[in-house]
Scaffold this active site. Structure first.
Site, PDB file in Angstrom:
ATOM      1  N   VAL A 147      40.780  30.631  47.213  1.00 35.26           N
ATOM      2  CA  VAL A 147      41.462  30.347  45.964  1.00 35.26           C
ATOM      3  C   VAL A 147      41.191  31.479  45.001  1.00 35.26           C
ATOM      4  O   VAL A 147      40.052  31.743  44.650  1.00 35.26           O
ATOM      5  CB  VAL A 147      40.965  29.027  45.344  1.00 35.26           C
ATOM      6  CG1 VAL A 147      41.733  28.712  44.081  1.00 35.26           C
ATOM      7  CG2 VAL A 147      41.112  27.881  46.339  1.00 35.26           C
ATOM      8  N   PHE A 148      42.238  32.173  44.562  1.00 38.59           N
ATOM      9  CA  PHE A 148      42.030  33.303  43.674  1.00 38.59           C
ATOM     10  C   PHE A 148      42.698  33.143  42.313  1.00 38.59           C
ATOM     11  O   PHE A 148      42.146  33.538  41.322  1.00 38.59           O
ATOM     12  CB  PHE A 148      42.584  34.598  44.287  1.00 38.59           C
ATOM     13  CG  PHE A 148      41.809  35.092  45.449  1.00 38.59           C
ATOM     14  CD1 PHE A 148      42.139  34.695  46.724  1.00 38.59           C
ATOM     15  CD2 PHE A 148      40.753  35.956  45.280  1.00 38.59           C
ATOM     16  CE1 PHE A 148      41.428  35.158  47.806  1.00 38.59           C
ATOM     17  CE2 PHE A 148      40.044  36.424  46.352  1.00 38.59           C
ATOM     18  CZ  PHE A 148      40.383  36.029  47.611  1.00 38.59           C
ATOM     19  N   ARG A 160      34.248  35.026  39.350  1.00 38.54           N
ATOM     20  CA  ARG A 160      34.992  36.156  38.796  1.00 38.54           C
ATOM     21  C   ARG A 160      36.462  36.157  39.181  1.00 38.54           C
ATOM     22  O   ARG A 160      37.222  37.015  38.720  1.00 38.54           O
ATOM     23  CB  ARG A 160      34.351  37.484  39.218  1.00 38.54           C
ATOM     24  CG  ARG A 160      34.616  37.899  40.654  1.00 38.54           C
ATOM     25  CD  ARG A 160      33.878  39.189  41.020  1.00 38.54           C
ATOM     26  NE  ARG A 160      34.357  40.332  40.268  1.00 38.54           N
ATOM     27  CZ  ARG A 160      35.347  41.130  40.673  1.00 38.54           C
ATOM     28  NH1 ARG A 160      35.973  40.884  41.817  1.00 38.54           N
ATOM     29  NH2 ARG A 160      35.705  42.159  39.962  1.00 38.54           N
ATOM     30  N   TYR A 161      36.923  35.228  40.025  1.00 38.28           N
ATOM     31  CA  TYR A 161      38.335  35.177  40.376  1.00 38.28           C
ATOM     32  C   TYR A 161      39.131  34.640  39.193  1.00 38.28           C
ATOM     33  O   TYR A 161      38.749  33.631  38.584  1.00 38.28           O
ATOM     34  CB  TYR A 161      38.579  34.277  41.580  1.00 38.28           C
ATOM     35  CG  TYR A 161      38.096  34.823  42.897  1.00 38.28           C
ATOM     36  CD1 TYR A 161      37.839  36.170  43.072  1.00 38.28           C
ATOM     37  CD2 TYR A 161      37.899  33.972  43.980  1.00 38.28           C
ATOM     38  CE1 TYR A 161      37.393  36.656  44.291  1.00 38.28           C
ATOM     39  CE2 TYR A 161      37.454  34.449  45.196  1.00 38.28           C
ATOM     40  CZ  TYR A 161      37.201  35.791  45.351  1.00 38.28           C
ATOM     41  OH  TYR A 161      36.764  36.264  46.553  1.00 38.28           O
ATOM     42  N   GLY A 162      40.246  35.282  38.894  1.00 39.97           N
ATOM     43  CA  GLY A 162      41.102  34.822  37.816  1.00 39.97           C
ATOM     44  C   GLY A 162      42.325  35.691  37.696  1.00 39.97           C
ATOM     45  O   GLY A 162      42.454  36.715  38.373  1.00 39.97           O
TER      46      GLY A 162
END
Length: 371
Positions: A16-17, A44-46
């Site tokens: 999931v990013f 930090r994924y977003g």
């Protein structure tokens, strides 16, 4: 010893990013009901630039919480609950074991769980914006202490690392073992085209040590599905999966250019014809087994003792990924695939700014080596 219940199938369904869309909840519902789902995210994924520079962390962790809560309402309790993993990012201002504990606690709250199934260090301690001033001390061992604290306090069920080579993974395992904590996994880029630059040595060493390897880019960003090869007009039939996340943005023009160079060849680094000989061998094996080219690519990773993270954006891709399980390539087939891959004379290093041994970390690009 395999200690992730939903990984016993040998496949991580997707990572999931980024942000949600109209079809995402339906896809998550389907995966949730498969009894083989593993959701790999990170603080930090977003989708915003602020996450790239260390601000606004937790966006996709909160999204994961929302998606899984709704899936549970639709599908109910499952015999094998999905596993949820997240990652700690080494940053210059995080210099204590407590910083790992604090980040883990925030991730736990974001995900809405009592325990995180797998908590990982995202990369070696390479983020050094003041290296030019001589400030280049590494804090890997301190972060390992933080992982141990998270485990011993019951905040996480398992701990792991990412982008560690065989030497660093072994050192980490030894450090954790002194505190009675097992190192469960090491996540690296690995595929039939990505066995160079220490990747194969890392898989072999981790298998020897009992550390599970989670392999991202198992399709080499779509190259190993035939998506970028002009002579595979039926690529949608042969393999519908890609190295996307649940919601990966469309590939940039720079990424597409690099992938097409791999696929077709540039006559300089990549020979004319690109990866066509390898895809032809994969197609032959796929047809003989009644499988897709994408399933052959995934099963190769499984057969080498690693667990692929293929990603999916549609239910058809999800089902195609699931078709990689329950069988194994023969030793002869593996040898055929590796022979053709080696004949190409190059390895897959990523495309555009998405590279297998480097990350954009706000102030620039930092690199590491799997050694």
């Amino acid at each position: 010893m395999l200690i992730f219940p939903s990984l016993s199938h040998g496949l991580v369904l997707f990572a999931v990013f980024s942000l949600e869309n109209d079809d995402l909840q339906e896809l998550v519902n389907e995966a949730y009901g498969s009894n083989a789902a593993f959701f790999d995210t990170a603080e930090r994924y977003g989708s915003h630039i602020k996450t790239a520079i260390g601000l606004g962390y937790g966006e996709t962790e909160r999204l994961t919480r929302k998606l899984l809560a709704q899936a549970k309402e639709v599908k109910g309790e499952r015999p094998v609950a999905p596993c949820v993993a997240s990652k700690f990012t080494p940053l210059p201002w995080r210099r204590t074991a407590q910083s790992v504990v604090d980040a883990c606690e925030q991730s736990r709250l974001n995900l809405g769980v009592d325990q995180i199934d797998l908590y990982q260090i995202h990369m070696p301690d390479i983020v050094k914006p003041f290296r030019f001033l001589g400030q280049d001390e590494v804090y890997d061992e301190i972060y390992w202490d933080g992982l141990a604290e998270c485990y011993l306090r019951g905040m996480v069920k398992n701990v792991g690392v990412c982008n560690y080579g065989p030497t660093l993974a072994a050192k980490c395992q030894e450090a954790l073992a002194r505190r009675g904590v097992p190192l469960a996994s090491n996540q690296i880029a690995y595929s039939l085209l990505g066995r160079h630059n220490g990747a194969q040595e890392t898989v072999d060493k981790c298998n020897e040590l009992g550390i599970k390897v989670l392999a991202y880019y198992p399709f080499a960003m779509g190259l190993l599905t035939g998506k970028y090869s002009p002579n595979m007009a039926n690529a949608a039939v042969l393999g519908q999966s890609s190295d996307s996340s649940l919601l990966q943005f469309q590939k940039t023009e720079l990424e597409k250019r690099d992938l097409e160079r791999y696929a077709k060849g540039d006559g300089i680094v990549v020979p004319e014809g690109g990866i066509s000989p390898l895809l032809e061998t994969m197609t032959t094996i796929a047809e003989s087994r009644g499988k897709t080219v994408a399933q052959v690519a995934l099963n190769y990773v499984i057969s080498k003792g690693a667990i692929p993270i293929p990603g999916c954006r549609t239910i058809s891709q999800l089902k195609d990924n699931l078709g990689a399980m329950g069988w194994r390539l023969s030793e002869t087939e593996i040898a055929m695939l590796e022979l053709q891959a080696d004949k190409l004379g190059f390895g897959f290093d990523g495309a555009g700014f998405k590279r297998t041994s480097e990350k954009f970390v706000g102030y620039g690009i930092e690199k590491w080596r799997l050694d």
